[in-house]
Design a protein around this motif. Structure first.
Motif, short mmCIF file in Angstrom:
data_model
loop_
_atom_site.label_atom_id
_atom_site.label_comp_id
_atom_site.label_asym_id
_atom_site.label_seq_id
_atom_site.Cartn_x
_atom_site.Cartn_y
_atom_site.Cartn_z
N SER A 131 0.85 -1.19 0.00
CA SER A 131 0.00 0.00 0.00
C SER A 131 0.88 1.24 0.00
CB SER A 131 -0.95 -0.01 1.18
OG SER A 131 -0.25 -0.27 2.36
N VAL A 132 1.70 1.33 -1.01
CA VAL A 132 2.64 2.43 -1.27
C VAL A 132 3.30 2.97 0.00
CG1 VAL A 132 1.73 3.23 -3.48
CG2 VAL A 132 0.67 4.03 -1.39
N GLY A 133 3.62 2.04 0.91
CA GLY A 133 4.39 2.44 2.07
C GLY A 133 3.60 3.10 3.17
N MET A 134 2.32 3.27 2.98
CA MET A 134 1.54 3.95 4.01
C MET A 134 0.93 2.93 4.96
SD MET A 134 2.25 6.85 3.10
CE MET A 134 1.35 7.74 4.35
N PRO A 135 0.80 3.29 6.23
CA PRO A 135 0.24 2.34 7.20
C PRO A 135 -1.25 2.09 6.99
CG PRO A 135 0.72 4.43 8.26
CD PRO A 135 1.24 4.54 6.87
N VAL A 136 -1.96 3.02 6.44
CA VAL A 136 -3.36 2.78 6.07
C VAL A 136 -3.55 3.32 4.67
CG1 VAL A 136 -4.60 2.78 8.24
CG2 VAL A 136 -3.96 4.93 7.22
N ASN A 137 -4.46 2.72 3.96
CA ASN A 137 -4.79 3.24 2.64
C ASN A 137 -6.11 2.62 2.22
OD1 ASN A 137 -4.57 4.64 0.27
ND2 ASN A 137 -2.48 4.03 -0.10
N TYR A 138 -6.76 3.22 1.26
CA TYR A 138 -8.00 2.62 0.80
C TYR A 138 -7.69 1.34 0.02
CZ TYR A 138 -6.63 5.34 -3.32
OH TYR A 138 -5.93 5.86 -4.36
N ARG A 139 -8.71 0.51 -0.14
CA ARG A 139 -8.50 -0.78 -0.79
C ARG A 139 -8.60 -0.65 -2.29
NH1 ARG A 139 -7.37 -3.72 2.89
NH2 ARG A 139 -8.51 -4.15 4.81
N HIS A 140 -7.69 -1.32 -2.97
CA HIS A 140 -7.75 -1.34 -4.42
C HIS A 140 -7.00 -2.56 -4.92
CE1 HIS A 140 -6.85 0.11 -8.61
NE2 HIS A 140 -8.14 0.34 -8.51
N TRP A 141 -7.46 -3.11 -6.03
CA TRP A 141 -6.86 -4.35 -6.50
C TRP A 141 -5.39 -4.17 -6.87
CZ3 TRP A 141 -4.70 -4.77 -11.35
CH2 TRP A 141 -5.02 -3.77 -12.25
N GLU A 146 13.92 -0.91 5.50
CA GLU A 146 13.17 0.07 6.26
C GLU A 146 12.14 0.74 5.38
OE1 GLU A 146 15.38 3.01 3.93
OE2 GLU A 146 13.77 3.50 5.31
N ILE A 147 11.10 1.17 6.04
CA ILE A 147 10.16 2.10 5.39
C ILE A 147 9.98 3.23 6.38
CG2 ILE A 147 7.74 2.47 4.84
CD1 ILE A 147 7.66 -0.09 3.42
N VAL A 148 10.00 4.43 5.88
CA VAL A 148 9.83 5.56 6.78
C VAL A 148 8.72 6.41 6.20
CG1 VAL A 148 11.73 6.73 5.62
CG2 VAL A 148 10.97 7.55 7.83
N ILE A 149 7.88 6.90 7.10
CA ILE A 149 6.70 7.63 6.64
C ILE A 149 6.83 9.10 7.03
CG2 ILE A 149 4.22 7.86 6.93
CD1 ILE A 149 4.35 4.77 7.50
N CYS A 197 7.35 10.97 13.09
CA CYS A 197 7.85 10.25 11.93
C CYS A 197 7.95 8.76 12.26
CB CYS A 197 9.22 10.80 11.58
SG CYS A 197 10.01 9.95 10.24
N ILE A 198 7.20 7.94 11.50
CA ILE A 198 7.16 6.51 11.80
C ILE A 198 8.21 5.77 10.97
CG2 ILE A 198 5.73 4.46 11.74
CD1 ILE A 198 3.30 6.32 11.84
N SER A 199 9.09 5.03 11.63
CA SER A 199 10.05 4.20 10.90
C SER A 199 9.78 2.75 11.25
CB SER A 199 11.48 4.54 11.32
OG SER A 199 11.68 5.92 11.29
N TYR A 200 9.75 1.92 10.25
CA TYR A 200 9.54 0.49 10.48
C TYR A 200 10.88 -0.22 10.56
CZ TYR A 200 4.63 1.09 9.26
OH TYR A 200 3.33 1.48 9.23
N LEU A 201 11.06 -0.99 11.61
CA LEU A 201 12.25 -1.83 11.72
C LEU A 201 11.79 -3.27 11.55
CD1 LEU A 201 13.86 -0.35 14.94
CD2 LEU A 201 14.22 0.36 12.60
N MET A 202 12.47 -3.99 10.71
CA MET A 202 12.00 -5.35 10.47
C MET A 202 12.58 -6.30 11.51
SD MET A 202 11.39 -6.87 6.74
CE MET A 202 13.06 -7.33 6.48
N GLU A 203 11.71 -7.20 11.94
CA GLU A 203 12.05 -8.18 12.97
C GLU A 203 13.31 -8.98 12.62
OE1 GLU A 203 9.27 -11.45 15.14
OE2 GLU A 203 9.16 -11.26 12.99
N ILE A 238 -1.37 13.68 7.51
CA ILE A 238 -1.50 12.70 6.44
C ILE A 238 -2.16 11.41 6.91
CG2 ILE A 238 0.90 11.90 6.78
CD1 ILE A 238 -1.14 11.90 3.50
N ILE A 239 -1.80 10.95 8.11
CA ILE A 239 -2.37 9.68 8.58
C ILE A 239 -3.88 9.85 8.78
CG2 ILE A 239 -2.29 7.93 10.38
CD1 ILE A 239 0.24 7.91 8.92
#
Lengths: 540, 425
Positions: A92-102, A125-128, A133-139, A176-177
């Motif tokens: 979902s283009v890196g965003m934590p929420v987004n509308y649904r689309h195929w 990483e993905i940073v928003i 500022c939200i940064s994702y760290l992978m497990e 944005i969120i």
């Protein structure tokens, strides 16, 4: 979140502390190395497995070091996620929420497939661009990787989001969120009311025009979630009114001169480059909810507009800072050798630039180019050669931190490369440019990394990152108000480059949105119409 | 404010909605692929996922972009030996398309098809879409002796192991308060009175009155103390009720003719049909038994391998299998506990006088026990067994019959048999 801080909307004066006031609180100076008394007695432990406690401790020293260099960031929020969640975020283009689309489903499926087969590593990483500022760290990351990601995302990208003028102008990190939550709910509600198919068709069409849904020169008004909801209704009613111009059925007065009348009836008065905006406001047949969805897609496109224009700068900045911060940490005695070596290894992979002809070659690596450019700016400031003094007289010998900060804040890729791509970087990359002219049977090497070619190369490279020439220039030319209400688009060719074959498909989408026939003309450099397309609603 | 948030437990599969939309959009291609897979693939791996190929152009999302032609200048890294003014042959096959629009092919598979894997569940979903088991309604409560216990509030009697201590004590407190309140109010009033009397001057009349008061107070105290701390009426038990649940067990009888006229190809047809039925049942029942009965002139119960692979020759007496099936039902699968399904495959050959008997057996003995009985004939030619069965099919709702003489007919025939009401096959 806090729309009251959005003075552009509220109309408060800029605070002089803020960058918007074109002043900085304190001049940046390169900090002196840490005094011996301040150094830690022993480095942070460096096991390969991370723990929450360790991340906290690494984060604390990285934060401290970043503060010494004066990196101005939004508050950080680090989130630990699994590989699967990373793929979700990817899709979902890196965003934590987004509308649904195929199309996001498609994205997810191909990401997952490639990942499962091991053809592709996931991004670390993905940073928003949000506040905080939200940064994702992978497990799955090792401790060293987590440190690298924190330095890269939470301090590099974060400070870029906060500092770069494009982001300041076009995005509102605090809302944005909220906006995406609103968008998701709105689209879901529409699906329920009007059917998944209708919404999907509309979103398909909007996505086809997404790149033509951005304002380039005017800041769109930003509203918080509540205001957005409040005004949605007003907007729907108002938008419907605006359509009336096209629906006007009163007979025109016949006593006027025809030519003059045509002139007066020209609509829009000037060509419009924001296709989605024009459609949202003027498409005759759209329902209010459809206009709102067009608007949502437009807003999301606008949010990503700066990112598309600052790939090299943004990634380069983040890469430069993770490299510099970790090296400083190491020099200060915070990092073990093992951790440092693993970081350097990853860093080296990130900035690898395969040469042309290499199986992995797919254009310039923005990490590599950006990192090389920032590093070279630093070098020019610290140890200029005669060549640098000739090319960058105002930078040679200056404070590197301030120069770098200035470069990060006030440019986008196109101008950044035009301004700062130094001969040394061109030589190191062994850049050369090739002209492909269809009139010529062969390609021509127009410049290489030598004295005669530096300027040509730099210009060509800069153009290559100019969205204006990367994307075809297509504008709304006119609407036939008196006749069949058809919409005329005009493509102005850049260097006589024609449109891709799928233009017809895209026009079908435009027609679906417009509801009446859509024409497009492609105008070449001589001002002649080179090609025409016409799509009727019946065929769309 | 710096914080680390552990999101690992917060829902994965955020994209599941997007994936569903993707599958929905490409339903046609997926359905075709599933159909091809069913026809092509070996029976043992039928219940697997499947790679779905979708032509790339149908899933492309078109955007305006530059095409070939015109003049463009590209900068590349890694110059080896070019100097300015060098001329290079134009590479054939397009070269780079546009400047950085979209990614170059993102998989190792080039540009042909978009391939993705349908999971087993999704595969089966498509596979059995629009199909329903007939007569499921008849799984009524009357013939379902299976029970499930679950909690249903509290009751005032029960076994000690179900005693709910907190509830019981709460009731006891309430009872103690309720029973003692009148006495306590009286006691408080008397004590106050006593205190007042003691404060006044001492006369015999007063002393007498005080003594009386003290006696009353003593009596009240004793009464309050007599209220039991815990009384049997306080006790509360967890109430567990047994509710009947529809039985989730099914048994499937596979009856096949293995006489000389059934060759490998025909057996294969039958086998495919049995497998489909089996898979379909697995979607509705937790536990499924399969009973394989093969017959020529005599019937015997065998295991799966023998059922499909052992060869026999000889004549055909179909009724022998039906008799054996009924015996097995009576012996091992009581109708109340098991949902019974029958599937019979044959080439229609039967000893002439036996066919009416088959019909009779089915009609009187077997069909009343079965949820559904399907007969499939693997040759076109209609013989007396077919005619008898056809008459039966007219009368009975739980009996269905079809013909399938080619492998690619099996799936349509199956779909036809189990079609939901009002849905086109």
């Amino acid at each position: 979140m806090s729309s009251t801080f959005n003075r552009r909307h509220v109309g408060q004066a800029a605070s002089p502390e803020e960058y918007g006031g074109r002043r900085r609180a304190a001049p940046l100076r390169v900090p002196p190395p840490l005094a011996l008394s301040e150094r830690p007695s022993q480095p942070l432990p460096g096991p390969s497995d991370w723990t929450f406690d360790l991340i906290e401790r690494y984060h604390a020293v990285i934060r401290g070091t970043a503060a010494r260099f004066g990196l101005d960031t939004y508050p950080n929020q680090l989130e630990i996620i699994t590989a699967e969640q990373m793929m979700d975020a990817y899709a979902s283009v890196g965003m934590p929420v987004n509308y649904r689309h195929w199309s996001y489903g498609k994205e997810f499926i191909s990401t997952e497939k490639n990942y499962r087969r091991g053809q592709m590593g996931l991004a670390y990483e993905i940073v928003i661009n949000s506040n905080p500022c939200i940064s994702y760290l992978m497990e799955e990351n090792t401790m060293a990787m987590q440190a690298l990601v924190i330095a890269h995302a939470a301090y590099g990208h974060n400070s870029f989001f906060k500092g770069n003028y494009l982001f300041r102008m076009w995005t509102d990190a605090s809302s944005i969120i909220d906006y995406l939550v609103y968008a998701k709910n709105y689209v879901a509600a529409c699906e329920e009311r009007h059917g998944v198919d209708a919404v999907e068709l509309l979103l398909d069409s909007c996505h086809a025009l997404m790149n033509y849904g951005v304002d380039r020169y005017r800041r769109p008004s930003k509203l918080s979630l509540t205001q957005e909801l409040d005004r949605a209704k007003d907007r729907e009613a108002y938008a419907q009114q605006q359509v009336n111009e096209i629906w006007r059925t009163l007979p025109p007065r016949l006593d006027k001169d025809t030519a003059e009348k045509d002139e007066a009836l020209r609509f829009p008065v000037e060509p419009q480059e924001n296709l989605l905006y024009f459609i949202e406001k003027n498409a005759p047949l759209l329902e209010p909810w459809q206009r709102e969805i067009v608007r949502i897609v437009r807003k999301v496109a606008q949010y990503f507009y700066p990112q598309r224009q600052t790939q090299v700068m943004n990634e380069g900045w983040a890469t430069f800072w993770h490299h510099h911060l970790l090296n400083t940490l190491y020099d200060d005695g915070h990092l073990e050798d093992g951790i440092m070596i693993e970081c350097l290894k990853s860093h080296t992979n990130v900035v690898f630039q395969p040469p042309v002809g290499h199986p992995a070659y797919s254009g310039m690596n923005p990490y590599a180019l950006g990192f090389a450019m920032y590093t070279d700016i630093k070098r020019i400031c610290e140890a200029p050669t005669d060549e640098d003094r000739y090319w960058f007289p105002d930078m040679a010998g200056r404070d590197w931190l301030e120069t770098l900060d200035h470069a990060m804040r006030n440019f986008k890729d196109e101008s950044f490369i035009g301004q700062y791509l130094s001969p040394r970087v061109m030589r190191n990359f062994r850049l050369f440019s090739i002209v492909d002219d269809e009139k010529d049977p062969t390609l021509e090497v127009s410049a290489i990394h030598d004295e005669a070619g530096y300027r040509t190369l730099r210009e060509a490279m800069s153009r290559q990152y100019d969205l204006g020439s990367r994307e075809p220039n297509i504008q709304v030319w006119s609407v036939n108000l008196r006749g069949d209400r058809s919409l005329m688009l005009r493509h102005t060719q850049d260097n006589n480059r024609p449109l891709h074959n799928n233009a017809h498909e895209v026009l079908k989408h435009v027609t679906r949105l417009w509801g009446f026939p859509v024409h497009m003309e492609s105008v070449d450099g001589g001002g002649d119409v080179a090609r025409r397309w016409t799509v009727d609603p019946a065929g769309a | 404010m710096q914080q680390i948030i552990d999101r690992r437990l917060a829902g994965k599969n955020k994209s599941i909605g997007n994936r569903e939309r993707f599958l929905r959009r490409h339903k046609e291609q997926i359905r075709d692929a599933v159909k091809r897979a069913v026809e092509g693939r070996g029976i043992r791996d039928i219940a697997q996922g499947e790679d779905i190929h979708i032509p790339r152009r149908t899933i492309s999302e078109p955007v305006f972009g530059h095409g070939q032609g015109g003049r463009r200048e590209m900068v590349h890294p890694g110059n080896k030996d070019f100097v300015r003014g060098d001329r290079i042959e134009r590479p054939q096959g397009g070269g780079s398309d546009g400047s950085g629009s979209g990614q170059a092919s993102d998989s190792g598979e080039g540009d042909d098809d978009f391939v993705f894997h349908l999971t087993k569940e999704e595969f089966m979903q498509v596979f059995f879409e629009d199909l329903a088991l007939p007569n499921l309604i008849r799984t009524t409560l009357a013939d379902t002796p299976e029970f499930k216990t679950h909690r249903a509030g509290f009751s005032s009697d029960g076994t000690p192991n179900n005693l709910h201590v907190v509830r019981s004590m709460r009731g006891a407190i309430g009872r103690r308060i309720a029973l003692g309140s009148e006495s306590r109010r009286e006691l408080a009033r008397l004590e106050e009175h006593l205190l007042r009397l003691r404060g006044e001057s001492d006369t015999p009349a007063r002393r007498h009155e005080i003594e009386a008061l003290e006696r009353d107070i003593e009596a009240l105290r004793a009464r309050i103390a007599r209220i039991p701390y815990l009384d049997p009426i306080d006790l509360r038990y967890r109430s567990r009720v047994r509710t009947p649940v529809p039985t989730a067990k099914a048994v499937m009888f596979c009856l096949m003719d293995v006489s000389g006229s059934m060759d490998e190809a025909r057996k294969d047809l039958a086998k495919r049909f049995f497998i489909l039925l089996y898979l379909f049942l697995t979607r509705h029942y937790e536990k499924i038994d399969i009973v394989f009965i093969r017959h020529h002139t005599q019937a015997q119960e065998v295991d799966e391998h023998d059922f499909f692979h052992a060869t026999e020759t000889g004549g055909t007496v179909v009724s022998s299998a039906l008799v054996l099936m009924e015996e097995v039902i009576r012996a091992r699968y009581p109708r109340g506990e098991w949902n019974i399904y029958g599937a019979q495959a044959s080439d229609g050959d039967n000893w002439h006088d036996d066919s009416p008997r088959c019909r009779e057996l089915l009609q009187n003995n077997i069909l009343p026990l079965c949820r559904y009985f399907a007969y499939i004939q693997v040759v076109e030619q209609e013989q007396n067994l077919w005619y008898e069965y056809a008459a039966l099919a007219q009368e009975s709702e739980t009996f269905a019959m079809r013909k399938a003489s080619e492998i690619d007919q099996i799936y349509p025939v199956f779909r036809d048999l189990f079609r939901k009401e009002g849905v086109a096959a």
